[in-house]
Motif scaffolding. Structure first.
Motif, short mmCIF file in Angstrom:
data_model
loop_
_atom_site.label_atom_id
_atom_site.label_comp_id
_atom_site.label_asym_id
_atom_site.label_seq_id
_atom_site.Cartn_x
_atom_site.Cartn_y
_atom_site.Cartn_z
N GLU A 272 -81.08 34.53 15.18
CA GLU A 272 -81.16 34.45 13.71
C GLU A 272 -82.49 33.86 13.24
N PHE A 273 -83.26 33.30 14.16
CA PHE A 273 -84.57 32.76 13.79
C PHE A 273 -85.58 33.90 13.72
N ARG A 274 -86.50 33.82 12.73
CA ARG A 274 -87.41 34.93 12.44
C ARG A 274 -88.87 34.55 12.69
N ASN A 275 -89.12 33.50 13.45
CA ASN A 275 -90.50 33.07 13.70
C ASN A 275 -91.24 34.01 14.64
N VAL A 276 -92.56 34.08 14.47
CA VAL A 276 -93.38 34.83 15.41
C VAL A 276 -93.38 34.11 16.75
N ARG A 277 -93.59 34.88 17.81
CA ARG A 277 -93.49 34.31 19.15
C ARG A 277 -94.64 33.36 19.48
N LEU A 278 -95.76 33.47 18.76
CA LEU A 278 -96.85 32.52 18.97
C LEU A 278 -96.39 31.10 18.66
N ALA A 279 -95.50 30.94 17.70
CA ALA A 279 -95.05 29.60 17.30
C ALA A 279 -94.25 28.91 18.40
N GLU A 280 -93.58 29.68 19.24
CA GLU A 280 -92.70 29.07 20.25
C GLU A 280 -93.38 28.89 21.61
N HIS A 281 -94.62 29.33 21.72
CA HIS A 281 -95.34 29.21 23.00
C HIS A 281 -95.47 27.74 23.40
N GLY A 282 -95.31 27.46 24.69
CA GLY A 282 -95.49 26.11 25.21
C GLY A 282 -96.89 25.94 25.77
N ASP A 283 -97.69 25.06 25.17
CA ASP A 283 -99.07 24.87 25.60
C ASP A 283 -99.13 24.16 26.94
N ARG A 284 -99.92 24.72 27.85
CA ARG A 284 -100.02 24.14 29.20
C ARG A 284 -101.01 22.99 29.27
N ASP A 285 -101.99 22.98 28.38
CA ASP A 285 -102.97 21.91 28.37
C ASP A 285 -103.55 21.78 26.97
N PHE A 286 -104.46 20.82 26.78
CA PHE A 286 -105.02 20.56 25.46
C PHE A 286 -105.83 21.75 24.96
N ALA A 287 -106.47 22.48 25.87
CA ALA A 287 -107.23 23.66 25.45
C ALA A 287 -106.30 24.69 24.80
N GLU A 288 -105.14 24.91 25.40
CA GLU A 288 -104.18 25.84 24.79
C GLU A 288 -103.68 25.32 23.46
N LEU A 289 -103.48 24.02 23.36
CA LEU A 289 -103.00 23.45 22.09
C LEU A 289 -103.96 23.77 20.96
N VAL A 290 -105.25 23.52 21.16
CA VAL A 290 -106.20 23.71 20.05
C VAL A 290 -106.52 25.18 19.82
N VAL A 291 -106.55 25.99 20.88
CA VAL A 291 -106.80 27.42 20.70
C VAL A 291 -105.62 28.06 19.96
N ARG A 292 -104.41 27.71 20.34
CA ARG A 292 -103.23 28.26 19.65
C ARG A 292 -103.22 27.83 18.19
N LEU A 293 -103.55 26.57 17.95
CA LEU A 293 -103.59 26.08 16.57
C LEU A 293 -104.64 26.82 15.77
N LEU A 294 -105.77 27.13 16.38
CA LEU A 294 -106.80 27.90 15.68
C LEU A 294 -106.28 29.29 15.31
#
Length: 247
Positions: free
Chosen positions: A81-103
């Protein structure tokens, strides 16, 4: 005059944007105590709170149409029932992924909110207008870090490029046509900002294929990655264990 179909479409769209913010906010809170510096922990916590605030307003707006509370929508819906894009649920493996995903997420969301500030529904327009300043900070915070990592040491560059390559397949869904949206958004409206950041960061835009749909369905249709189950198990556990509790 607003028809029942118009109201249903508005509710679905507010749920979609609210779910994006709710699930992403939860993912960011998982990084508390794990960030490299106290300053970054404070910044990421504030970004998570901004998104949570947006989620609450959007779920409340949807709930006003559907006759449900924001808590009901957040804690008592099943994963499909949740309608979020799959990018929102990705689990960041490191800080680089955190900031790139946020960008990637904030460049898209900011462009979307700027358009939605002129939405025909006054409630959605007001929520979007309030979110513009918040998401502009999210985008700028992420951009500074992506440039710092991409144009930094050899190791930080490799990690930033790897993060971009890993996350790029999730970006196509952001521009998938949504019949409930009052405005369409395409890559041409976000590419100039993203390309400028990637150029300054000396990062190459990936050419990898986009994450496929399942029988023509994706996150907006309730089709999610395996991570969604564990996200909701944690997010909803207290409310489901003590339904109706107040504190």
């Amino acid at each position: 005059m607003t028809t029942a179909d118009d109201g249903a479409a508005l509710a679905r769209y507010c749920l979609a944007l609210g779910d994006d913010a709710l699930i992403y906010s939860h993912r960011l809170t998982e990084w508390m105590t794990r960030l490299p510096e106290l300053e970054e922990e404070t910044a990421v916590a504030n970004i998570a709170l901004d998104l949570l605030g947006q989620a609450r307003m959007l779920l409340t707006r949807a709930g006003a149409i559907l006759g449900r509370s924001e808590d009901d929508l957040a804690f008592f819906r099943a994963g499909h029932e949740f309608r979020n894009v799959r990018l929102a649920e990705h689990g960041d493996r490191d800080f680089a992924e955190l900031v790139v995903r946020l960008l990637l997420f904030s460049v898209w969301r900011l462009a979307l909110l700027e358009k939605l500030a002129g939405a025909p529904d006054p409630g959605l327009a007001a929520i979007a207008a309030k979110g513009v300043n918040e998401v502009a900070y999210h985008r700028d915070y992420a951009a500074r870090w992506v440039m710092r990592l991409g144009d930094g040491t050899a190791l930080s560059h490799v990690k930033a490029q790897a993060a971009l390559s890993a996350l790029w397949p999730l970006t196509g869904e952001l521009f998938r046509p949504d019949p409930d949206a009052p405005f369409a958004l395409d890559r041409a409206e976000t590419d100039p900002v993203l390309d400028a950041v990637l150029s300054a960061a000396t990062l190459a835009r990936p050419q990898t294929a986009q994450l496929g749909e399942v029988s023509g369905r994706a996150g907006r249709d309730g089709v999610h990655t395996e991570a969604m189950g564990s996200i909701l198990a944690e997010l909803q556990s207290v409310a489901r264990a003590h339904p109706g509790a107040t504190w």
